[in-house]
Write an enzyme that holds these catalytic residues in place. Structure first.
Site, PDB file in Angstrom:
ATOM      1  N   SER A   1       0.859  -1.183   0.000  1.00  0.00           N
ATOM      2  CA  SER A   1       0.000   0.000   0.000  1.00  0.00           C
ATOM      3  C   SER A   1       0.894   1.232   0.000  1.00  0.00           C
ATOM      4  O   SER A   1       2.060   1.171   0.421  1.00  0.00           O
ATOM      5  CB  SER A   1      -0.884   0.001   1.257  1.00  0.00           C
TER       6      SER A   1
ATOM      7  N   TYR B   1      -2.517  -1.055  10.429  1.00  0.00           N
ATOM      8  CA  TYR B   1      -2.462  -1.257   8.979  1.00  0.00           C
ATOM      9  C   TYR B   1      -1.157  -0.699   8.394  1.00  0.00           C
ATOM     10  O   TYR B   1      -0.446  -1.375   7.642  1.00  0.00           O
ATOM     11  CB  TYR B   1      -3.667  -0.592   8.313  1.00  0.00           C
TER      12      TYR B   1
END
Length: 272
Positions: free
Chosen positions: A157, A170
């Site tokens: 990401s 995350y």
């Protein structure tokens, strides 16, 4: 999306978390290139079946099967690789894609919220990579099929480099993936095994539907993206199928950001 050219024929790929969104798009893109695909899912059986149906409807694609496994569980990952070998005879590509978000301010985040995200996003990718490496080392280069002994792709990401308040678990999992991927490259490149990451930015999937389905929220999101568009899952699939092919043979140990320029920090266009 790039037109298929059969560049992954006679190869087999496992895609974790391929029942929807980015994982589904990657599975389809790789199948279009002629590879057989194992569509991993955890709970979304219908989504996994939908991925297989979409692949089987393609002309000249590879064959696809589903396999249910929680990638954070060692025995389930081992079973998935064993089934893949039994079904297709070889494993050439592994796309470690499974990931979840469980958001909370850090001072309110429970250990369970932290652990569930780390277990799936990081430990799950470690387990899939480890089993793939075992197969790649055992098989070696299959001449006439691929110049590599194996290809590993980690789906990361933009938050492997962009901090994300309220999403520390995350962001921490994705930052750690960068070091995992580079360490794998450093250790296994002499065996002609390639390992890279793809880091999507804002991609139009169900996980952020509340944003892209609202004109106001979407306009706010565009302020974070110089290209001022949200990405499509198929754009990640195109990059993945290319990274798995011989056309990208000399690319190893790097992250390709597919983010419309989000990592260029557009907030600084007016000197911050």
């Amino acid at each position: 999306m790039q037109k298929p050219n059969r560049r992954l024929e006679k190869q087999t790929c496992i895609v974790s978390g391929a029942s929807s969104g980015i994982g589904q798009a990657i599975a389809i893109a790789i199948a279009k290139e002629g590879a057989n695909v194992v569509v991993n899912f955890y709970k979304n059986k219908e989504g996994a079946r939908d991925t297989v149906t979409k692949i089987n409807e393609l002309k000249n694609s590879g064959r696809a099967i589903t396999f249910q496994a929680d990638v954070s569980k060692e025995d389930e990952v081992i079973a998935m690789f064993a089934k893949t070998k039994e079904e297709f005879g070889n494993i050439d590509i592994c796309v470690c894609n499974s990931g979840i978000q469980i958001d909370a301010p850090l001072h309110e985040m429970t250990l369970k919220q932290w652990s569930l995200v780390i277990d799936t996003n990081l430990t799950g990718q470690f387990l899939c990579a480890r089993e793939a490496l075992k197969e790649f080392l055992k098989t070696g280069i299959r001449k006439g099929v691929s110049r590599s002994a194996g290809k590993l792709l980690h789906i990361s990401s933009v938050h492997e480099v962009i901090p994300w308040a309220g999403h520390a678990n995350y962001a921490a999992s994705k930052g750690a993936l960068a070091m995992l991927m580079q360490s794998i490259c450093q250790e296994y490149a002499p065996h002609k095994i390639r390992c890279n990451s793809i880091a999507p930015g804002a991609i139009k999937t169900d996980i952020n539907k509340s944003v892209w389905s609202s004109e106001t929220k979407l306009n706010d999101l565009h302020k974070l993206i110089p290209y001022q568009e949200i990405g499509e899952p198929g754009e990640i699939g195109s990059v993945a199928s290319w990274l798995a092919s011989d056309e990208s043979e000399y690319i190893n140990g790097t992250t390709i950001f597919v983010d419309g320029g989000m990592t260029c920090y557009p907030g600084f266009t007016t000197n911050g």
